[in-house]
Design a protein around this motif. Sequence first.
Motif, PDB file in Angstrom:
ATOM      1  N   ASP A 122      11.336   0.021 -16.365  1.00  0.00           N
ATOM      2  CA  ASP A 122      11.018   0.430 -17.426  1.00  0.00           C
ATOM      3  C   ASP A 122      10.994   1.848 -17.710  1.00  0.00           C
ATOM      4  OD1 ASP A 122      10.862  -2.274 -18.139  1.00  0.00           O
ATOM      5  OD2 ASP A 122       8.584  -2.285 -18.526  1.00  0.00           O
ATOM      6  N   ARG A 123      10.544   2.553 -16.451  1.00  0.00           N
ATOM      7  CA  ARG A 123      10.477   3.937 -16.808  1.00  0.00           C
ATOM      8  C   ARG A 123      12.162   4.660 -16.835  1.00  0.00           C
ATOM      9  NH1 ARG A 123       5.412   4.515 -12.276  1.00  0.00           N
ATOM     10  NH2 ARG A 123       3.882   3.427 -13.622  1.00  0.00           N
ATOM     11  N   TYR A 124      12.816   3.980 -16.161  1.00  0.00           N
ATOM     12  CA  TYR A 124      14.233   4.396 -16.252  1.00  0.00           C
ATOM     13  C   TYR A 124      14.783   4.210 -17.546  1.00  0.00           C
ATOM     14  CZ  TYR A 124      19.039   3.829 -14.608  1.00  0.00           C
ATOM     15  OH  TYR A 124      20.622   4.096 -14.324  1.00  0.00           O
ATOM     16  N   HIS A 145       9.426   8.857 -10.818  1.00  0.00           N
ATOM     17  CA  HIS A 145       8.673   7.619 -11.276  1.00  0.00           C
ATOM     18  C   HIS A 145       7.278   7.472 -10.920  1.00  0.00           C
ATOM     19  CE1 HIS A 145      12.429   5.182 -12.778  1.00  0.00           C
ATOM     20  NE2 HIS A 145      12.618   6.494 -13.034  1.00  0.00           N
ATOM     21  N   ASN A 146       6.716   8.309  -9.509  1.00  0.00           N
ATOM     22  CA  ASN A 146       5.281   8.340  -9.568  1.00  0.00           C
ATOM     23  C   ASN A 146       5.153   9.717  -8.847  1.00  0.00           C
ATOM     24  OD1 ASN A 146       6.042   7.908  -6.853  1.00  0.00           O
ATOM     25  ND2 ASN A 146       4.592   6.143  -6.606  1.00  0.00           N
ATOM     26  N   ASP A 147       3.889  10.087  -8.604  1.00  0.00           N
ATOM     27  CA  ASP A 147       3.234  11.270  -8.194  1.00  0.00           C
ATOM     28  C   ASP A 147       3.547  11.360  -6.819  1.00  0.00           C
ATOM     29  OD1 ASP A 147       2.252  12.028 -10.595  1.00  0.00           O
ATOM     30  OD2 ASP A 147       0.305  11.109 -10.033  1.00  0.00           O
ATOM     31  N   VAL A 173       4.723  10.387 -12.870  1.00  0.00           N
ATOM     32  CA  VAL A 173       4.206   9.702 -13.535  1.00  0.00           C
ATOM     33  C   VAL A 173       2.869   9.229 -12.571  1.00  0.00           C
ATOM     34  CG1 VAL A 173       4.038   7.243 -14.846  1.00  0.00           C
ATOM     35  CG2 VAL A 173       5.999   8.376 -14.701  1.00  0.00           C
ATOM     36  N   ASP A 174       1.637   8.678 -13.119  1.00  0.00           N
ATOM     37  CA  ASP A 174       0.543   8.113 -12.436  1.00  0.00           C
ATOM     38  C   ASP A 174      -0.618   8.785 -12.724  1.00  0.00           C
ATOM     39  OD1 ASP A 174       1.790   5.840 -11.346  1.00  0.00           O
ATOM     40  OD2 ASP A 174       1.381   6.571  -9.157  1.00  0.00           O
ATOM     41  N   ALA A 175      -0.696  10.256 -12.427  1.00  0.00           N
ATOM     42  CA  ALA A 175      -1.913  11.172 -12.642  1.00  0.00           C
ATOM     43  C   ALA A 175      -3.031  10.811 -11.678  1.00  0.00           C
ATOM     44  CB  ALA A 175      -2.354  11.054 -14.142  1.00  0.00           C
ATOM     45  N   VAL A 208      -1.008  -8.754 -12.760  1.00  0.00           N
ATOM     46  CA  VAL A 208      -2.079  -7.493 -12.984  1.00  0.00           C
ATOM     47  C   VAL A 208      -0.857  -6.256 -12.495  1.00  0.00           C
ATOM     48  CG1 VAL A 208      -3.798  -6.483 -12.040  1.00  0.00           C
ATOM     49  CG2 VAL A 208      -4.130  -8.845 -12.094  1.00  0.00           C
ATOM     50  N   ASP A 209      -0.945  -5.332 -13.311  1.00  0.00           N
ATOM     51  CA  ASP A 209      -0.228  -4.236 -13.122  1.00  0.00           C
ATOM     52  C   ASP A 209       1.359  -4.343 -13.231  1.00  0.00           C
ATOM     53  OD1 ASP A 209       1.470  -2.215 -11.868  1.00  0.00           O
ATOM     54  OD2 ASP A 209       1.189  -2.679 -10.168  1.00  0.00           O
ATOM     55  N   ARG A 210       2.058  -5.244 -12.609  1.00  0.00           N
ATOM     56  CA  ARG A 210       3.314  -5.446 -13.070  1.00  0.00           C
ATOM     57  C   ARG A 210       3.925  -6.659 -13.438  1.00  0.00           C
ATOM     58  NH1 ARG A 210       6.168  -2.849  -7.712  1.00  0.00           N
ATOM     59  NH2 ARG A 210       5.161  -0.748  -7.902  1.00  0.00           N
ATOM     60  N   ARG A 211       4.961  -6.898 -14.494  1.00  0.00           N
ATOM     61  CA  ARG A 211       5.200  -8.229 -14.965  1.00  0.00           C
ATOM     62  C   ARG A 211       6.236  -8.984 -14.050  1.00  0.00           C
ATOM     63  NH1 ARG A 211       6.679  -4.548 -18.519  1.00  0.00           N
ATOM     64  NH2 ARG A 211       9.151  -4.988 -17.822  1.00  0.00           N
ATOM     65  N   ALA A 269       0.818  -1.308  -0.048  1.00  0.00           N
ATOM     66  CA  ALA A 269      -0.113  -0.045  -0.093  1.00  0.00           C
ATOM     67  C   ALA A 269       0.898   1.402   0.072  1.00  0.00           C
ATOM     68  CB  ALA A 269      -0.882  -0.009   1.243  1.00  0.00           C
ATOM     69  N   GLU A 270       1.819   1.128  -0.950  1.00  0.00           N
ATOM     70  CA  GLU A 270       2.855   2.169  -1.131  1.00  0.00           C
ATOM     71  C   GLU A 270       2.428   3.658  -1.629  1.00  0.00           C
ATOM     72  OE1 GLU A 270       2.530   0.062  -3.083  1.00  0.00           O
ATOM     73  OE2 GLU A 270       3.300   0.390  -5.241  1.00  0.00           O
ATOM     74  N   SER A 271       1.323   3.695  -2.276  1.00  0.00           N
ATOM     75  CA  SER A 271       1.082   4.921  -3.032  1.00  0.00           C
ATOM     76  C   SER A 271      -0.267   5.163  -3.273  1.00  0.00           C
ATOM     77  CB  SER A 271       1.777   5.039  -4.138  1.00  0.00           C
ATOM     78  OG  SER A 271       1.168   3.816  -5.105  1.00  0.00           O
ATOM     79  N   GLU A 272      -0.533   6.111  -3.828  1.00  0.00           N
ATOM     80  CA  GLU A 272      -1.993   6.559  -4.035  1.00  0.00           C
ATOM     81  C   GLU A 272      -2.365   5.786  -5.107  1.00  0.00           C
ATOM     82  OE1 GLU A 272      -3.874   9.469  -3.084  1.00  0.00           O
ATOM     83  OE2 GLU A 272      -2.308  10.145  -1.747  1.00  0.00           O
ATOM     84  N   TRP A 273      -1.595   5.458  -6.044  1.00  0.00           N
ATOM     85  CA  TRP A 273      -2.048   4.484  -7.194  1.00  0.00           C
ATOM     86  C   TRP A 273      -2.437   3.107  -6.705  1.00  0.00           C
ATOM     87  CZ3 TRP A 273      -1.073  -0.151  -9.355  1.00  0.00           C
ATOM     88  CH2 TRP A 273      -1.458  -0.269 -10.703  1.00  0.00           C
ATOM     89  N   ARG A 274      -1.715   2.768  -5.721  1.00  0.00           N
ATOM     90  CA  ARG A 274      -2.006   1.085  -5.002  1.00  0.00           C
ATOM     91  C   ARG A 274      -3.233   1.323  -4.381  1.00  0.00           C
ATOM     92  NH1 ARG A 274       0.052  -2.377  -7.491  1.00  0.00           N
ATOM     93  NH2 ARG A 274       1.853  -1.195  -7.416  1.00  0.00           N
ATOM     94  N   ALA A 275      -3.393   2.339  -3.684  1.00  0.00           N
ATOM     95  CA  ALA A 275      -4.713   2.583  -2.891  1.00  0.00           C
ATOM     96  C   ALA A 275      -5.897   2.522  -3.978  1.00  0.00           C
ATOM     97  CB  ALA A 275      -4.700   3.609  -2.310  1.00  0.00           C
TER      98      ALA A 275
HETATM   99  O1  GYE Z   1       3.246   3.832 -10.579  1.00  0.00           O
HETATM  100  C1  GYE Z   1       3.473   3.542  -8.341  1.00  0.00           C
HETATM  101  C2  GYE Z   1       3.215   2.335  -7.590  1.00  0.00           C
HETATM  102  O2  GYE Z   1       3.118  -0.725 -10.381  1.00  0.00           O
HETATM  103  C3  GYE Z   1       2.393   0.901 -11.746  1.00  0.00           C
HETATM  104  O3  GYE Z   1       3.530   1.321  -8.385  1.00  0.00           O
HETATM  105  C4  GYE Z   1       2.446   0.617 -10.460  1.00  0.00           C
HETATM  106  C5  GYE Z   1       3.328   1.803  -9.613  1.00  0.00           C
HETATM  107  C6  GYE Z   1       2.904   3.017  -9.799  1.00  0.00           C
HETATM  108  O4  GYE Z   1       3.561   2.485  -6.293  1.00  0.00           O
HETATM  109  O5  GYE Z   1       2.870   4.590  -7.845  1.00  0.00           O
END
Ligand code: GYE
Length: 328
Positions: A182-184, A233-235, A261-263, A128-131, A51-57
């Motif tokens: 990949d973003r790198y 790499h993220n907001d 990244v994320d928006a 889902v989300d990550r490879r 649950a590290e980010s807004e995105w994850r939530a």
């Molecule tokens: O960009 C970041 C999250 O895996 C796409 O993981 C996701 C990334 C997202 O912590 O905010």
Amino acid sequence: MKISRILSLCAVLLMLLETQGCGSAPEPAMLNAGIQKTYADVIIGFAQLGAESEWRAANTQSIKETAELLEIELRFMDAQQKQEKQIEAVRKLIIQKVDVIGLSPIVETGWDEVFQEAKDAGIPIILVDRRAAVAEDMYVAYLGSDFLEEGRNAARVMAQLMNGQAKIVELVGTINSAPANDRYEGFREVLKDYPGMEIIASESGDFTRARGKEVMETFLNEHGSTITAVYAHNDDMALGAITAIEEHGLKPGVDIKIVSVDAARVAFEAMIAGKLNATIECNPLLGPQFFELALKVINGESVPKWVPSEESIFFPDNAAEILPTRKY
Ligand code: GYE
């Protein structure tokens, strides 16, 4: 009992006999051939990474909400940012004999053993989300973004913002995670065409606001006002950087331009306040597509190996107009 049902049961029995004869475990899709399952019939496991980010939530909420809406029995596990816990979660889901396992692998490597265990148990995995860096036949599908393209877009946007001249510091996501890798890479691929754009420092902020702030503080202490741009790499890390820049007496978005990244909604708020210059969308609302894919897999329908999410890029000029429409 209807004749068609009897026929399909016979088909299943035949298949069972055949597969047992060969000594290999029957694929669940084969077992179900002819009997179409509905959402009410299935149990779906999901091994979330944390649950590290807004995105994850937003991602977790989308999965839970969709399951509730479709009345699916969901077994949701949270690995709290640790690969060992996520592997353990997958093992628990295997023991519970769920029909499909959804997994957002925290990092790319180290999955071979547990994927093999799921395969041996006849439980398909949907990434889902990550490879994960495993052979293609170890999972049925990957549902998620094109992180390389997100990195390329971040570089394109930054080159425009900075007129091709910049001293960039980079806040990298979780080390060895697919989006950070990949973003790198995507960012650097495009930067090759801009000799005036230089990355002067790059370090992981682990996709969190707190680490993003700490790392930005170190960058500022080391390089001061030489820094003209931040690529986060993220907001969340961008927001951490914004606070660090302000505390350092500089104006984020003006003295130092920032692209992330994320928006997420917080990024729109930062753009409206003039503190963030662009955000590249990465869509976390994967719940509906995930369960649709899962049901198809259970019913033996063919699914594409990669289902990409649709994404866009946002800037401050219309951020206020767009913010109310954002769902995360
Ligand atoms: O960009 C970041 C999250 O895996 C796409 O993981 C996701 C990334 C997202 O912590 O905010």
